[in-house]
Enzyme design. Structure first.
Site, PDB file in Angstrom:
ATOM      1  N   CYS A   1       0.859  -1.187   0.000  1.00  0.00           N
ATOM      2  CA  CYS A   1       0.000   0.000   0.000  1.00  0.00           C
ATOM      3  C   CYS A   1       0.894   1.235   0.000  1.00  0.00           C
ATOM      4  O   CYS A   1       1.869   1.304   0.756  1.00  0.00           O
ATOM      5  CB  CYS A   1      -0.896  -0.013   1.235  1.00  0.00           C
ATOM      6  SG  CYS A   1      -2.047   1.377   1.300  1.00  0.00           S
TER       7      CYS A   1
ATOM      8  N   HIS B   1      -8.910  -4.171  -2.537  1.00  0.00           N
ATOM      9  CA  HIS B   1      -8.001  -3.394  -1.683  1.00  0.00           C
ATOM     10  C   HIS B   1      -8.415  -1.912  -1.674  1.00  0.00           C
ATOM     11  O   HIS B   1      -8.500  -1.282  -0.615  1.00  0.00           O
ATOM     12  CB  HIS B   1      -6.569  -3.567  -2.210  1.00  0.00           C
ATOM     13  CG  HIS B   1      -5.530  -2.755  -1.520  1.00  0.00           C
ATOM     14  ND1 HIS B   1      -4.501  -3.313  -0.780  1.00  0.00           N
ATOM     15  CD2 HIS B   1      -5.324  -1.413  -1.456  1.00  0.00           C
ATOM     16  CE1 HIS B   1      -3.744  -2.362  -0.289  1.00  0.00           C
ATOM     17  NE2 HIS B   1      -4.221  -1.182  -0.694  1.00  0.00           N
TER      18      HIS B   1
END
Ligand code: K1U
Ligand code: ZN
Length: 173
Positions: free
Chosen positions: A92, A134
């Site tokens: 991320c 996600h």
């Protein structure tokens, strides 16, 4: 277009439930373009609006090798999850240097609004399906390490802290 600063975990905006986009106008289109540019520069394969400090329901994604297939999803909703699951490593841009295994559906169907304000539906598989799940988690204030056990979550936070301390030291050298 502009490169926007990427908000870093644990900034509170990353824990917010984001608001729906009420109108697709030029402001939204400009933000989407800036998010795309920011994602390509990072580099990453996705970016959610709260990651640039905007708690609204919009994400950009491009999982193509040529980086020429920018997808903008406004007010996206996953309407179907395949029963089959896969476990893969995720990263991320708001938690740089942290890669952990997460289990998600291998295929999904998503309804969303496009940049012309038109309703759309796609069926996604592979990396695109994982990336959409996600990014949509970000819109509900969830980051990928929230899917880990308490022990792994704490280890990821400690690793992030150590990495930031090292970066600070390197900067002062
Ligand atoms: O949400 C984000 O910060 C974007 C994130 C998306 C993602 C990655 C992996 C699995 C699921 C979702 C990233 O893009 S992390 C960076 C990354 O994946 C990447 C970096 C360099 C080249 C290619 C990809
Ligand atoms: Zn992310």
């Amino acid at each position: 277009m502009a490169i926007l600063p990427i908000v870093q975990f644990p900034n509170p905006v990353l824990a917010m439930k984001c608001q729906p986009v009420s109108e697709v106008n030029d402001t939204i289109r400009r933000l989407a373009a800036d998010m795309g540019e920011t994602m390509y520069k990072a580099p990453g394969v996705g970016l959610a609006a709260p990651q640039v400090g905007e708690p609204i329901r919009m994400v950009v994604i491009d999982v193509s090798e040529e980086k020429n297939n920018l997808l903008t999803l406004i007010n996206p909703v996953i309407t179907e999850y395949d029963d089959e699951k896969e476990t893969g490593e995720e990263g991320c841009l708001s938690l740089p240097g942290i890669w952990e295994k997460v289990t998600r559906s291998t295929a999904i169907t998503v309804q969303y609004t496009d940049l012309d304000g038109q309703p759309q539906e796609i069926h996604a598989e592979g990396l695109l399906a994982i990336c959409i799940q996600h990014e949509l988690d970000h819109l509900d204030g969830t980051v990928f390490i929230d899917h880990l056990s308490r022990l792994k979550y704490d280890r990821a936070c400690a690793k992030l802290k150590k990495r930031r301390q090292q970066e600070k030291r390197d900067k002062n050298d």
